[in-house]
Motif scaffolding. Sequence first.
Motif, PDB file in Angstrom:
ATOM      1  N   ARG A  65       4.022   6.253  10.826  1.00  0.00           N
ATOM      2  CA  ARG A  65       4.814   7.454  11.138  1.00  0.00           C
ATOM      3  C   ARG A  65       5.628   7.339  12.412  1.00  0.00           C
ATOM      4  NH1 ARG A  65       0.337  12.234   9.977  1.00  0.00           N
ATOM      5  NH2 ARG A  65       0.289  12.026   7.705  1.00  0.00           N
ATOM      6  N   HIS A  66       5.122   6.582  13.370  1.00  0.00           N
ATOM      7  CA  HIS A  66       5.710   6.658  14.711  1.00  0.00           C
ATOM      8  C   HIS A  66       6.222   5.336  15.270  1.00  0.00           C
ATOM      9  CE1 HIS A  66       4.283  10.797  15.139  1.00  0.00           C
ATOM     10  NE2 HIS A  66       3.095  10.394  14.730  1.00  0.00           N
ATOM     11  N   SER A  67       5.970   4.223  14.609  1.00  0.00           N
ATOM     12  CA  SER A  67       6.288   2.956  15.273  1.00  0.00           C
ATOM     13  C   SER A  67       6.838   1.921  14.311  1.00  0.00           C
ATOM     14  CB  SER A  67       5.032   2.387  15.951  1.00  0.00           C
ATOM     15  OG  SER A  67       5.340   1.156  16.558  1.00  0.00           O
ATOM     16  N   GLN A  68       7.861   1.210  14.784  1.00  0.00           N
ATOM     17  CA  GLN A  68       8.385   0.041  14.080  1.00  0.00           C
ATOM     18  C   GLN A  68       8.251  -1.197  14.967  1.00  0.00           C
ATOM     19  OE1 GLN A  68       9.415   0.087  10.865  1.00  0.00           O
ATOM     20  NE2 GLN A  68       8.759   2.227  10.889  1.00  0.00           N
ATOM     21  N   MET A  69       7.257  -1.198  15.835  1.00  0.00           N
ATOM     22  CA  MET A  69       7.098  -2.261  16.828  1.00  0.00           C
ATOM     23  C   MET A  69       6.334  -3.438  16.230  1.00  0.00           C
ATOM     24  SD  MET A  69       6.402   0.073  20.170  1.00  0.00           S
ATOM     25  CE  MET A  69       7.612   1.308  20.657  1.00  0.00           C
ATOM     26  N   LYS A  70       7.068  -4.299  15.544  1.00  0.00           N
ATOM     27  CA  LYS A  70       6.453  -5.400  14.808  1.00  0.00           C
ATOM     28  C   LYS A  70       5.742  -6.384  15.731  1.00  0.00           C
ATOM     29  CE  LYS A  70       8.133  -3.788  10.971  1.00  0.00           C
ATOM     30  NZ  LYS A  70       7.226  -3.095  10.043  1.00  0.00           N
ATOM     31  N   LEU A  71       6.245  -6.547  16.949  1.00  0.00           N
ATOM     32  CA  LEU A  71       5.627  -7.508  17.865  1.00  0.00           C
ATOM     33  C   LEU A  71       4.213  -7.064  18.231  1.00  0.00           C
ATOM     34  CD1 LEU A  71       6.052 -10.078  19.505  1.00  0.00           C
ATOM     35  CD2 LEU A  71       6.909  -8.662  21.377  1.00  0.00           C
ATOM     36  N   ALA A  72       4.042  -5.787  18.546  1.00  0.00           N
ATOM     37  CA  ALA A  72       2.713  -5.277  18.874  1.00  0.00           C
ATOM     38  C   ALA A  72       1.789  -5.368  17.674  1.00  0.00           C
ATOM     39  CB  ALA A  72       2.813  -3.834  19.362  1.00  0.00           C
ATOM     40  N   GLN A  73       2.307  -5.089  16.483  1.00  0.00           N
ATOM     41  CA  GLN A  73       1.499  -5.202  15.276  1.00  0.00           C
ATOM     42  C   GLN A  73       1.065  -6.642  15.052  1.00  0.00           C
ATOM     43  OE1 GLN A  73       4.475  -2.836  12.865  1.00  0.00           O
ATOM     44  NE2 GLN A  73       2.602  -2.103  11.911  1.00  0.00           N
ATOM     45  N   ALA A  74       1.980  -7.571  15.300  1.00  0.00           N
ATOM     46  CA  ALA A  74       1.643  -8.988  15.125  1.00  0.00           C
ATOM     47  C   ALA A  74       0.542  -9.431  16.076  1.00  0.00           C
ATOM     48  CB  ALA A  74       2.895  -9.848  15.341  1.00  0.00           C
ATOM     49  N   ALA A  75       0.558  -8.887  17.287  1.00  0.00           N
ATOM     50  CA  ALA A  75      -0.456  -9.251  18.275  1.00  0.00           C
ATOM     51  C   ALA A  75      -1.849  -8.809  17.839  1.00  0.00           C
ATOM     52  CB  ALA A  75      -0.111  -8.636  19.632  1.00  0.00           C
ATOM     53  N   LEU A  76      -1.909  -7.757  17.024  1.00  0.00           N
ATOM     54  CA  LEU A  76      -3.199  -7.203  16.616  1.00  0.00           C
ATOM     55  C   LEU A  76      -3.635  -7.615  15.217  1.00  0.00           C
ATOM     56  CD1 LEU A  76      -3.059  -3.526  17.937  1.00  0.00           C
ATOM     57  CD2 LEU A  76      -4.849  -5.183  18.395  1.00  0.00           C
ATOM     58  N   SER A  77      -2.718  -8.111  14.405  1.00  0.00           N
ATOM     59  CA  SER A  77      -2.997  -8.272  12.973  1.00  0.00           C
ATOM     60  C   SER A  77      -4.194  -9.170  12.684  1.00  0.00           C
ATOM     61  CB  SER A  77      -1.759  -8.811  12.249  1.00  0.00           C
ATOM     62  OG  SER A  77      -1.383 -10.074  12.791  1.00  0.00           O
ATOM     63  N   THR A  78      -4.310 -10.304  13.366  1.00  0.00           N
ATOM     64  CA  THR A  78      -5.423 -11.221  13.117  1.00  0.00           C
ATOM     65  C   THR A  78      -6.753 -10.590  13.505  1.00  0.00           C
ATOM     66  OG1 THR A  78      -3.971 -13.104  13.528  1.00  0.00           O
ATOM     67  CG2 THR A  78      -6.334 -13.517  13.579  1.00  0.00           C
ATOM     68  N   VAL A  79      -6.758  -9.931  14.664  1.00  0.00           N
ATOM     69  CA  VAL A  79      -7.972  -9.265  15.139  1.00  0.00           C
ATOM     70  C   VAL A  79      -8.407  -8.192  14.143  1.00  0.00           C
ATOM     71  CG1 VAL A  79      -8.917  -7.743  16.914  1.00  0.00           C
ATOM     72  CG2 VAL A  79      -7.486  -9.672  17.577  1.00  0.00           C
ATOM     73  N   THR A  80      -7.458  -7.340  13.746  1.00  0.00           N
ATOM     74  CA  THR A  80      -7.789  -6.225  12.864  1.00  0.00           C
ATOM     75  C   THR A  80      -8.283  -6.706  11.509  1.00  0.00           C
ATOM     76  OG1 THR A  80      -6.115  -4.881  13.977  1.00  0.00           O
ATOM     77  CG2 THR A  80      -6.904  -4.104  11.847  1.00  0.00           C
ATOM     78  N   SER A  81      -7.649  -7.742  10.978  1.00  0.00           N
ATOM     79  CA  SER A  81      -8.068  -8.286   9.690  1.00  0.00           C
ATOM     80  C   SER A  81      -9.519  -8.772   9.740  1.00  0.00           C
ATOM     81  CB  SER A  81      -7.134  -9.432   9.292  1.00  0.00           C
ATOM     82  OG  SER A  81      -7.560 -10.015   8.081  1.00  0.00           O
ATOM     83  N   THR A  82      -9.860  -9.457  10.823  1.00  0.00           N
ATOM     84  CA  THR A  82     -11.236  -9.949  10.989  1.00  0.00           C
ATOM     85  C   THR A  82     -12.219  -8.793  11.063  1.00  0.00           C
ATOM     86  OG1 THR A  82     -10.454 -11.905  12.167  1.00  0.00           O
ATOM     87  CG2 THR A  82     -12.758 -11.306  12.483  1.00  0.00           C
ATOM     88  N   ILE A  83     -11.878  -7.765  11.843  1.00  0.00           N
ATOM     89  CA  ILE A  83     -12.758  -6.611  12.011  1.00  0.00           C
ATOM     90  C   ILE A  83     -12.920  -5.859  10.692  1.00  0.00           C
ATOM     91  CG2 ILE A  83     -12.976  -4.342  13.099  1.00  0.00           C
ATOM     92  CD1 ILE A  83     -13.744  -6.605  14.932  1.00  0.00           C
ATOM     93  N   GLU A  84     -11.834  -5.674   9.960  1.00  0.00           N
ATOM     94  CA  GLU A  84     -11.917  -4.955   8.686  1.00  0.00           C
ATOM     95  C   GLU A  84     -12.839  -5.672   7.706  1.00  0.00           C
ATOM     96  OE1 GLU A  84      -7.903  -4.423   7.378  1.00  0.00           O
ATOM     97  OE2 GLU A  84      -7.633  -2.563   8.529  1.00  0.00           O
TER      98      GLU A  84
ATOM     99  N   ARG B  70     -15.322  -7.594   8.482  1.00  0.00           N
ATOM    100  CA  ARG B  70     -16.682  -7.420   8.989  1.00  0.00           C
ATOM    101  C   ARG B  70     -17.212  -6.029   8.647  1.00  0.00           C
ATOM    102  NH1 ARG B  70     -17.056  -8.341  15.221  1.00  0.00           N
ATOM    103  NH2 ARG B  70     -16.114 -10.313  14.545  1.00  0.00           N
ATOM    104  N   LEU B  71     -16.364  -5.013   8.802  1.00  0.00           N
ATOM    105  CA  LEU B  71     -16.790  -3.648   8.511  1.00  0.00           C
ATOM    106  C   LEU B  71     -17.078  -3.455   7.025  1.00  0.00           C
ATOM    107  CD1 LEU B  71     -14.337  -1.663  10.831  1.00  0.00           C
ATOM    108  CD2 LEU B  71     -16.799  -1.930  11.140  1.00  0.00           C
ATOM    109  N   ARG B  72     -16.294  -4.076   6.184  1.00  0.00           N
ATOM    110  CA  ARG B  72     -16.563  -4.018   4.736  1.00  0.00           C
ATOM    111  C   ARG B  72     -17.952  -4.569   4.425  1.00  0.00           C
ATOM    112  NH1 ARG B  72     -12.691  -2.899   0.977  1.00  0.00           N
ATOM    113  NH2 ARG B  72     -10.528  -2.884   1.718  1.00  0.00           N
ATOM    114  N   GLY B  73     -18.281  -5.665   5.084  1.00  0.00           N
ATOM    115  CA  GLY B  73     -19.584  -6.282   4.857  1.00  0.00           C
ATOM    116  C   GLY B  73     -20.729  -5.394   5.319  1.00  0.00           C
TER     117      GLY B  73
ATOM    118  N   PHE C 291     -16.532   1.993   3.463  1.00  0.00           N
ATOM    119  CA  PHE C 291     -15.421   1.527   4.300  1.00  0.00           C
ATOM    120  C   PHE C 291     -14.124   2.212   3.892  1.00  0.00           C
ATOM    121  CE2 PHE C 291     -11.762  -1.328   4.751  1.00  0.00           C
ATOM    122  CZ  PHE C 291     -11.748  -1.482   6.130  1.00  0.00           C
ATOM    123  N   GLU C 292     -13.808   2.204   2.593  1.00  0.00           N
ATOM    124  CA  GLU C 292     -12.553   2.800   2.125  1.00  0.00           C
ATOM    125  C   GLU C 292     -12.526   4.308   2.387  1.00  0.00           C
ATOM    126  OE1 GLU C 292      -9.955   1.362   1.308  1.00  0.00           O
ATOM    127  OE2 GLU C 292     -10.581  -0.679   0.808  1.00  0.00           O
ATOM    128  N   SER C 293     -13.680   4.964   2.264  1.00  0.00           N
ATOM    129  CA  SER C 293     -13.747   6.399   2.520  1.00  0.00           C
ATOM    130  C   SER C 293     -13.463   6.697   3.996  1.00  0.00           C
ATOM    131  CB  SER C 293     -15.131   6.919   2.129  1.00  0.00           C
ATOM    132  OG  SER C 293     -15.257   8.287   2.457  1.00  0.00           O
TER     133      SER C 293
END
Length: 264
Positions: free
Chosen positions: A135-154, A156-159, A166-168
Amino acid sequence: MSGLSSLAERAVEPGGGRADDGVVADCMPLSALYALILEDDEAEQYAIRGLEFADRHGAHLVKALALGPLGILRWHQGDIVAAESFMLTAIELYEAFDYPGMVAVCIEVIGCCAAEDEPERAATLLGAARTVWHRHSQMKLAQAALSTVTSTIENRLRGVLGDETFESAVARGRALPLDDAVRLARRAGAAPVTRSTASSRSVLTRRENQVAALVAEGLTNREIATKLTISPRTVDAHVDHILTKLGFRSRTQIARWVSAGVDG
């Protein structure tokens, strides 16, 4: 990257303020983000120097932008307390500027910090961050900085939670208005400082660690200056740098941080 970093380097060197401050202010957080994405060892120094530049010039938005990569780095280093503190400070600064886009970074990092102790809250925060990004951001650089971290955490949380829970939780987060998402993120601020502070301690210089220890003993800046045989203005600067580097807002937080390191 080399052009951004060289300009940032010149800006923080003594007598290196000849570059336009506005350009430097733009380059410093970008240098830290690029370095973080490229896993450059200098990422932390770019971010810290960006914070020092922001404090020197009263550039609060630059400070908020620099706190993002530093918070991600602290999370990588296992210093959850510092990472959360940086992000909470950044949220406060972004709110003052009505700048909701980058709040997504803060919510997402705090979600990562909560993954170990509060997995369902973590998944909810990650869902909320997705909505803020959309809704509020098109800052692809900041998203790229977090994408690997977030993917790993997600993953782990699914597990830990299972797919349905998790989906709920993510769906609940995605439905949250921005103010509610920020309130959920701010619950981190109530947690006591009990985790390892070793990585944060290494960020401070030897003198800053000395000053922090004396602050924890309850000494005033003038008393610290007398004890260390330095000027009160120098102590003022050291305390400001300690607060900046640790993402703290008060001397009480410094005292708790020192105590946690001694007790641990």
